[in-house]
Each structure stands twice: as C-alpha cells, then as structure tokens.
Design a protein around this motif. Structure first.
Motif, PDB file in Angstrom:
ATOM      1  N   HIS A 107       0.850  -1.193   0.000  1.00  0.00           N
ATOM      2  CA  HIS A 107       0.000   0.000   0.000  1.00  0.00           C
ATOM      3  C   HIS A 107       0.887   1.244   0.000  1.00  0.00           C
ATOM      4  O   HIS A 107       1.897   1.287   0.691  1.00  0.00           O
ATOM      5  N   GLN A 135      -0.420   4.589 -11.316  1.00  0.00           N
ATOM      6  CA  GLN A 135      -1.299   4.180 -12.419  1.00  0.00           C
ATOM      7  C   GLN A 135      -0.512   3.408 -13.481  1.00  0.00           C
ATOM      8  O   GLN A 135      -0.952   2.365 -13.965  1.00  0.00           O
ATOM      9  N   SER A 180       0.525  -0.102 -12.137  1.00  0.00           N
ATOM     10  CA  SER A 180      -0.553  -0.938 -11.581  1.00  0.00           C
ATOM     11  C   SER A 180      -0.860  -2.130 -12.482  1.00  0.00           C
ATOM     12  O   SER A 180      -1.270  -3.185 -12.005  1.00  0.00           O
ATOM     13  N   LEU A 229      -0.555  -0.226  -5.018  1.00  0.00           N
ATOM     14  CA  LEU A 229      -1.688   0.662  -5.251  1.00  0.00           C
ATOM     15  C   LEU A 229      -1.783   1.721  -4.147  1.00  0.00           C
ATOM     16  O   LEU A 229      -1.119   1.615  -3.111  1.00  0.00           O
ATOM     17  N   LYS A 261     -10.142  10.621  -7.606  1.00  0.00           N
ATOM     18  CA  LYS A 261     -10.798   9.361  -7.185  1.00  0.00           C
ATOM     19  C   LYS A 261      -9.994   8.592  -6.120  1.00  0.00           C
ATOM     20  O   LYS A 261      -9.780   7.390  -6.221  1.00  0.00           O
ATOM     21  N   THR A 262      -9.534   9.352  -5.130  1.00  0.00           N
ATOM     22  CA  THR A 262      -8.878   8.695  -4.000  1.00  0.00           C
ATOM     23  C   THR A 262      -9.541   9.182  -2.710  1.00  0.00           C
ATOM     24  O   THR A 262     -10.699   9.607  -2.744  1.00  0.00           O
ATOM     25  N   GLU A 315      -7.722  -2.251   1.469  1.00  0.00           N
ATOM     26  CA  GLU A 315      -8.049  -2.126   0.040  1.00  0.00           C
ATOM     27  C   GLU A 315      -7.503  -0.843  -0.580  1.00  0.00           C
ATOM     28  O   GLU A 315      -7.996   0.246  -0.309  1.00  0.00           O
ATOM     29  N   SER A 316      -6.457  -0.990  -1.386  1.00  0.00           N
ATOM     30  CA  SER A 316      -5.892   0.158  -2.091  1.00  0.00           C
ATOM     31  C   SER A 316      -6.368   0.146  -3.543  1.00  0.00           C
ATOM     32  O   SER A 316      -6.758  -0.894  -4.061  1.00  0.00           O
ATOM     33  N   LYS A 317      -6.322   1.332  -4.167  1.00  0.00           N
ATOM     34  CA  LYS A 317      -6.898   1.452  -5.507  1.00  0.00           C
ATOM     35  C   LYS A 317      -5.956   2.163  -6.475  1.00  0.00           C
ATOM     36  O   LYS A 317      -4.956   2.732  -6.068  1.00  0.00           O
ATOM     37  N   ILE A 318      -6.348   2.152  -7.753  1.00  0.00           N
ATOM     38  CA  ILE A 318      -5.601   2.905  -8.767  1.00  0.00           C
ATOM     39  C   ILE A 318      -6.184   4.315  -8.798  1.00  0.00           C
ATOM     40  O   ILE A 318      -7.386   4.481  -9.038  1.00  0.00           O
TER      41      ILE A 318
END
Length: 292
Positions: free
Chosen positions: A148, A171, A174, A180, A206-207, A254-257
């Motif tokens: 993370h 990004q 990923s 992420l 979007k974070t 939970e990590s995201k792009i």
C-alpha cells in the motif's frame, strides 16, 4: 514458526512536507500498540529515523557498502524508540550517481539477509522522497515491494503537484503488479480552505483522505528534542491524531488505482481555487468549500 504476512507500506511526499515526521510518528504509534516495526529511510538526506533515535544519525547502507563488501545486518539495522528497527538507505556522494540507487541496494541487502523474517516483523514502512518518481524512488511502487502507498500532502500547489505525479507512477505500474494507493495523509491542515482544497483534489483524482493532521507546535517541540510526538508528548492531542492515523493504516486493506489529472487539468483546477481564495479573502463568498 509459520510465515506470517508482513505488511509493507510506502509513504511518499515532497521534501519538507512533513513526510518523515509523519512516518516516524506512525512507526512509534504502531510499536506502542505492540507491533514489531522497521522503518526504512529512502531519502538521500538520511534523516528519516532521527527522531526515533534521540536525534542521532545512523550509518547508511550505501556508506557502509562503500567501506566494505560484506555487510552484516547489525551494521546497518539499529534499534530506536520502543525497539523500532531503523535503517537508512543513504545516497551517493554529492554530485555523483543516482539518489534512487540507495533504495534498490537497501531492498536487495535486506532481502539477502532475510531481515524481515529474522526480526519477525509485522510492519515495514518505507519513507520515500516523492518530488521525483524516478527509477530508484519508484522501486517500492514499481516492484510491488510495498503493498500500500500513502502520500503526505498539504494544500500547497507544489505538494499537490508532487502527489499527482506519484499517482501517475502508481497508475503506470498498476498493470504490472505495482503497489496501489491507500490514500492521502493531509498534513498541516488548519484553515478550513486547506481542508476544502485537499478534499476537492482527492475527489478529482478518485482517492481518499486517510487522516487530517493539523500543524502543531507540539511536533516542533518534540523534534527539537530529537523525538517523535508519540515519545515526547504521548498524551497530547497531536499524539492522538498520529495514533488514529496509525490505526487506520494498520487496518487498511483495500488500495486502488488513482486517476491523476493531466498537467492542463491540474493547472485549470489550481486556477479555479486561486480565484475562489481571492473571493474568500474579499468576502465575496463565505464558505471555503462553496461550489467552484
């Protein structure tokens, strides 16, 4: 002993944003909560772990390797506050070589010695300079070493610009198993408009904001003593903020792009905020978070 899952986290941020202060207080709060923690300083200044060791510098991995070929773990891993294992990757001699090489070398050496397993760690936290996400500095993201990634940012444009650049790196990698983004640690957030700027930035990309950390004289006081706030003022309001942040990072799964803005979008976004702050200053608008 069964192999336990070691949680590896990278914290990025531009120079002077309070990244090492934040990271060291997270490490101190985690060790206070009973976890075994290693902090790896990945900044050529090699001062990430200072406040975990009473303001003292430690020999860096690169400096030690320059002196000898075979380096033992106890020559580059030092204990700090609460038993935190402190490591400094180091950098090249001024004017020579790549500053990111220290990170690559440090990671290789720690893996080679099976340091994480030998020391039975729960957390490894990489404190990484985030001004330039070049090859070396991108290693924790690119190689997926860190699971993370969090970035420390204030509401200042250059801090937001550096965070947005990091998002571009995340990004990009990923798709090939890179780390992420967990979110943004909003630092030095005292004025309502600063919170509104960061909130808008994370919405645009979007974070999310993991925690708001106010600027506090307690932090300055602690650092002048060569200590973290957790050690110097454990019952202070600021220590409570850092404990909350550490708990959120510990529980984060939970990590995201992220969705970084391109340069034109970022400039347009910044210009709107510049106009809005002027209107706020002159009393034309009342709310810092009014639609802009």
């Amino acid at each position: 002993m069964a192999n336990k899952k070691i949680k590896q986290i990278a914290i990025y941020g531009k120079g002077g944003i309070g990244k090492s202060t934040t990271t060291s207080n997270i490490s101190a709060a985690l060790v206070d909560a009973g976890y075994k923690v290693m902090q790896v300083g990945c900044d050529p200044k090699s001062d990430s772990t200072n406040t975990l060791r009473g303001g003292k510098y430690i020999p860096t991995i690169l400096d030690t390797l320059r002196e000898k070929n075979n380096v033992k773990l106890d020559e580059v891993v030092f204990e700090g506050f609460g038993g935190i294992y402190c490591v400094e990757a180091g950098g090249p001699a001024p004017g020579v070589g790549c500053a990111g090489r220290g990170i690559i070398t440090a990671v290789q050496l720690l893996k080679q010695h099976r340091a994480f397993e030998e020391l039975d760690l729960d957390y490894v936290i990489y404190d990484v300079l985030g001004d330039v996400v070049c090859g070396g500095f991108a290693v924790p993201v690119r190689e997926g070493i860190a699971e993370h990634v969090f970035t420390v940012s204030s509401a200042d444009f250059m801090a937001v610009y550096a965070a947005n650049n990091l998002f571009k790196g995340i990004q990009k990698y990923s798709k090939s198993g890179g780390a992420l983004l967990g979110g943004v640690i909003a630092n030095s957030i005292n004025a309502p408009y600063a919170k509104a700027i960061i909130d808008d930035f994370v919405q645009q990309t979007k974070t999310q904001v993991i925690e708001y950390v106010p600027r506090s004289v307690t932090v300055t006081q602690a650092e002048l003593q060569g200590k973290t706030t957790i050690e110097a003022a454990p019952h202070s309001e600021q220590a409570g903020v850092y404990r909350r942040l550490a708990e959120k990072i510990a529980n984060h799964t939970e990590s995201k792009i992220p969705s970084p803005l391109d340069v034109k979008e970022l400039r347009e976004w910044a210009a709107k905020w510049a106009d809005h702050l002027l209107a706020l200053e002159t009393g034309e608008v009342r709310s810092p978070a009014a639609a802009i």
